[in-house]
Scaffold this motif. Structure first.
Motif, PDB file in Angstrom:
ATOM      1  N   PRO A  59       0.818  -1.226   0.000  1.00  0.00           N
ATOM      2  CA  PRO A  59       0.000   0.000   0.000  1.00  0.00           C
ATOM      3  C   PRO A  59       0.847   1.270   0.000  1.00  0.00           C
ATOM      4  O   PRO A  59       0.490   2.257  -0.662  1.00  0.00           O
ATOM      5  CB  PRO A  59      -0.814  -0.136   1.293  1.00  0.00           C
ATOM      6  N   ASN A  60       1.976   1.253   0.727  1.00  0.00           N
ATOM      7  CA  ASN A  60       2.838   2.441   0.760  1.00  0.00           C
ATOM      8  C   ASN A  60       3.450   2.727  -0.606  1.00  0.00           C
ATOM      9  O   ASN A  60       3.607   3.885  -0.992  1.00  0.00           O
ATOM     10  CB  ASN A  60       3.945   2.263   1.793  1.00  0.00           C
ATOM     11  N   LEU A  61       3.797   1.664  -1.342  1.00  0.00           N
ATOM     12  CA  LEU A  61       4.354   1.861  -2.674  1.00  0.00           C
ATOM     13  C   LEU A  61       3.298   2.422  -3.614  1.00  0.00           C
ATOM     14  O   LEU A  61       3.590   3.277  -4.460  1.00  0.00           O
ATOM     15  CB  LEU A  61       4.905   0.541  -3.211  1.00  0.00           C
ATOM     16  N   VAL A  62       2.057   1.956  -3.487  1.00  0.00           N
ATOM     17  CA  VAL A  62       0.970   2.499  -4.298  1.00  0.00           C
ATOM     18  C   VAL A  62       0.796   3.988  -4.013  1.00  0.00           C
ATOM     19  O   VAL A  62       0.603   4.800  -4.928  1.00  0.00           O
ATOM     20  CB  VAL A  62      -0.328   1.726  -4.025  1.00  0.00           C
ATOM     21  N   GLU A  63       0.867   4.377  -2.744  1.00  0.00           N
ATOM     22  CA  GLU A  63       0.751   5.794  -2.385  1.00  0.00           C
ATOM     23  C   GLU A  63       1.886   6.611  -2.998  1.00  0.00           C
ATOM     24  O   GLU A  63       1.671   7.745  -3.454  1.00  0.00           O
ATOM     25  CB  GLU A  63       0.754   5.939  -0.867  1.00  0.00           C
ATOM     26  N   ALA A 115      15.524   7.013  -0.774  1.00  0.00           N
ATOM     27  CA  ALA A 115      15.792   5.732  -0.114  1.00  0.00           C
ATOM     28  C   ALA A 115      14.489   4.997   0.191  1.00  0.00           C
ATOM     29  O   ALA A 115      14.400   3.775   0.046  1.00  0.00           O
ATOM     30  CB  ALA A 115      16.595   5.950   1.167  1.00  0.00           C
ATOM     31  N   GLY A 116      13.454   5.741   0.602  1.00  0.00           N
ATOM     32  CA  GLY A 116      12.165   5.115   0.862  1.00  0.00           C
ATOM     33  C   GLY A 116      11.566   4.498  -0.381  1.00  0.00           C
ATOM     34  O   GLY A 116      11.011   3.387  -0.336  1.00  0.00           O
ATOM     35  N   ILE A 117      11.677   5.185  -1.515  1.00  0.00           N
ATOM     36  CA  ILE A 117      11.164   4.631  -2.774  1.00  0.00           C
ATOM     37  C   ILE A 117      11.915   3.354  -3.146  1.00  0.00           C
ATOM     38  O   ILE A 117      11.312   2.335  -3.530  1.00  0.00           O
ATOM     39  CB  ILE A 117      11.273   5.679  -3.899  1.00  0.00           C
ATOM     40  N   LEU A 118      13.247   3.367  -3.025  1.00  0.00           N
ATOM     41  CA  LEU A 118      14.035   2.190  -3.371  1.00  0.00           C
ATOM     42  C   LEU A 118      13.737   1.022  -2.420  1.00  0.00           C
ATOM     43  O   LEU A 118      13.685  -0.138  -2.853  1.00  0.00           O
ATOM     44  CB  LEU A 118      15.528   2.534  -3.329  1.00  0.00           C
ATOM     45  N   ILE A 119      13.542   1.309  -1.138  1.00  0.00           N
ATOM     46  CA  ILE A 119      13.205   0.243  -0.188  1.00  0.00           C
ATOM     47  C   ILE A 119      11.855  -0.376  -0.537  1.00  0.00           C
ATOM     48  O   ILE A 119      11.686  -1.602  -0.514  1.00  0.00           O
ATOM     49  CB  ILE A 119      13.204   0.796   1.246  1.00  0.00           C
ATOM     50  N   LEU A 120      10.882   0.466  -0.886  1.00  0.00           N
ATOM     51  CA  LEU A 120       9.563  -0.046  -1.241  1.00  0.00           C
ATOM     52  C   LEU A 120       9.593  -0.840  -2.540  1.00  0.00           C
ATOM     53  O   LEU A 120       8.847  -1.808  -2.705  1.00  0.00           O
ATOM     54  CB  LEU A 120       8.570   1.117  -1.349  1.00  0.00           C
ATOM     55  N   LEU A 121      10.457  -0.440  -3.470  1.00  0.00           N
ATOM     56  CA  LEU A 121      10.553  -1.165  -4.737  1.00  0.00           C
ATOM     57  C   LEU A 121      11.302  -2.484  -4.580  1.00  0.00           C
ATOM     58  O   LEU A 121      10.896  -3.517  -5.123  1.00  0.00           O
ATOM     59  CB  LEU A 121      11.247  -0.294  -5.788  1.00  0.00           C
ATOM     60  N   GLU A 155      11.892  -4.162  -1.680  1.00  0.00           N
ATOM     61  CA  GLU A 155      11.259  -4.981  -0.641  1.00  0.00           C
ATOM     62  C   GLU A 155      12.256  -5.912   0.058  1.00  0.00           C
ATOM     63  O   GLU A 155      12.087  -7.134   0.077  1.00  0.00           O
ATOM     64  CB  GLU A 155      10.109  -5.804  -1.223  1.00  0.00           C
ATOM     65  N   PRO A 156      13.331  -5.384   0.655  1.00  0.00           N
ATOM     66  CA  PRO A 156      14.255  -6.252   1.404  1.00  0.00           C
ATOM     67  C   PRO A 156      13.650  -6.763   2.699  1.00  0.00           C
ATOM     68  O   PRO A 156      14.114  -7.753   3.255  1.00  0.00           O
ATOM     69  CB  PRO A 156      15.447  -5.330   1.676  1.00  0.00           C
ATOM     70  N   PHE A 157      12.636  -6.078   3.208  1.00  0.00           N
ATOM     71  CA  PHE A 157      11.906  -6.534   4.392  1.00  0.00           C
ATOM     72  C   PHE A 157      10.481  -6.022   4.276  1.00  0.00           C
ATOM     73  O   PHE A 157      10.156  -5.169   3.442  1.00  0.00           O
ATOM     74  CB  PHE A 157      12.555  -6.033   5.692  1.00  0.00           C
ATOM     75  N   LYS A 158       9.596  -6.568   5.119  1.00  0.00           N
ATOM     76  CA  LYS A 158       8.176  -6.239   5.015  1.00  0.00           C
ATOM     77  C   LYS A 158       7.616  -5.909   6.394  1.00  0.00           C
ATOM     78  O   LYS A 158       8.286  -6.091   7.417  1.00  0.00           O
ATOM     79  CB  LYS A 158       7.397  -7.402   4.401  1.00  0.00           C
ATOM     80  N   ILE A 159       6.379  -5.447   6.401  1.00  0.00           N
ATOM     81  CA  ILE A 159       5.708  -5.136   7.653  1.00  0.00           C
ATOM     82  C   ILE A 159       5.607  -6.409   8.494  1.00  0.00           C
ATOM     83  O   ILE A 159       5.187  -7.461   8.017  1.00  0.00           O
ATOM     84  CB  ILE A 159       4.297  -4.565   7.403  1.00  0.00           C
ATOM     85  N   GLY A 160       5.992  -6.315   9.770  1.00  0.00           N
ATOM     86  CA  GLY A 160       5.945  -7.463  10.664  1.00  0.00           C
ATOM     87  C   GLY A 160       7.282  -8.148  10.857  1.00  0.00           C
ATOM     88  O   GLY A 160       7.419  -8.959  11.783  1.00  0.00           O
TER      89      GLY A 160
END
Length: 300
Positions: A61-65, A120-126, A128-133
């Motif tokens: 969802p964050n990447l969609v935003e 950095a946030g965009i690259l992390i979301l793209l 996906e080295p880790f996820k929520i939880g």
């Protein structure tokens, strides 16, 4: 004389106002067209956000935003430049872009760290080295990921405290993802006395660990290795696999320690404690002999 000057000023202001009024009336059609362009921008943004939301159902969802935000900025930038050139024909798209470029450079220097965290946030979301939880550790900070935003990532530590980590730090520093897999290895050190049989102690320890419910010996077998000659014991390195969350590790370690202690006691294998040997240069009077000597000296 002063009345003449006041009259000249009033006349000049009147001429100026008439010129502005005439220019405004002349520009009304262009302003109307510019407003239509901006209305089209609102429609284009709404349609684009809807399309991204439908196509990005499998994305975070964050990447969609983020994608919706970038689309909105791009659409408003293009349509805004078009509307600006319509209202002010003397302004060309090239000059507007040049001015915008200089302003972007100035803003970039002023908000350098903010833009670094944003990218950095965009690259992390793209990536996906880790996820929520997930439970992660980065630069001595450890916790469970609760939310990933454009600027920062929020971790909840095991003691309940919230840590806000800038995305720049997560992108440039090594990050340990402890729950990347369902299982993780845990290890402890167990010592037995020098007088015990090493092979027999190893078997007792291994059998005790395999009987623990939280130990996943069906996936990875228990490992017990003689490790070192300690000051008062033979130390074994004991390793097994269990759940990957911090609570799984602590709970399984508690069960394993209790099981090993119980098994060693039942088998009569000694778990040693440190021995100390004291050496004196001169003989010491011990027990009743020393007390009798003190009494004789007191009587004399």
């Amino acid at each position: 004389m002063e009345e003449d000057n006041a009259g000249d000023v009033a006349a000049t202001l009147l001429v100026q106002l008439q010129g502005w009024s005439a220019g405004l009336v002349e520009a009304l059609p262009r302003i109307g067209v510019a407003l239509v362009v901006l209305a089209l921008a609102v429609l284009a943004v709404a349609i684009g956000r809807s399309v991204i939301a439908r196509l990005g159902r499998r994305l975070r969802p964050n990447l969609v935003e983020v994608l919706q935000l970038l689309l909105s900025v791009g659409v408003w930038l293009v349509f805004g430049l078009v509307a600006l050139t319509i209202v002010f024909p003397s302004i060309t798209p090239g000059s507007a872009l040049a001015t915008l470029g200089l302003g972007s450079v100035a803003i970039g220097f002023a908000f350098k760290e903010t833009f670094e965290n944003f990218l950095a946030g965009i690259l992390i979301l793209l990536r996906e080295p880790f996820k929520i939880g997930d439970f992660v550790e980065c630069d001595s900070v450890e916790g469970q990921i609760e939310r990933i935003t454009i600027r920062d990532t929020r971790l909840r530590q095991t003691d309940g405290q919230l840590v806000v980590v800038p995305n720049h730090d997560l992108f440039h520093n090594p990050v340990v993802v402890r729950t990347d897999r369902d299982l993780r290895r845990a290890a402890i050190t167990v010592g037995v006395a020098y007088g015990e049989d090493v092979d027999a102690a190893r078997e007792v320890i291994a059998d005790a660990i395999r009987a623990v419910d939280s130990v996943r010996d069906d996936v990875h077998d228990v490992q017990v290795f003689a490790k070192a000659f300690a000051s008062s014991s033979i130390d074994f390195e004991v390793a097994w696999w269990t759940g990957s969350t911090p609570l799984d590790i602590r709970s399984s370690r508690d069960q394993v320690v209790a099981a090993i202690k119980r098994a060693l006691d039942e088998s009569g294998i000694e778990i040693p404690f440190p021995y100390r040997t004291l050496t004196f240069k001169e003989p010491l009077a011990l027990g009743r002999e020393g007390q009798d000597g003190d009494r004789r000296e007191a009587a004399e």
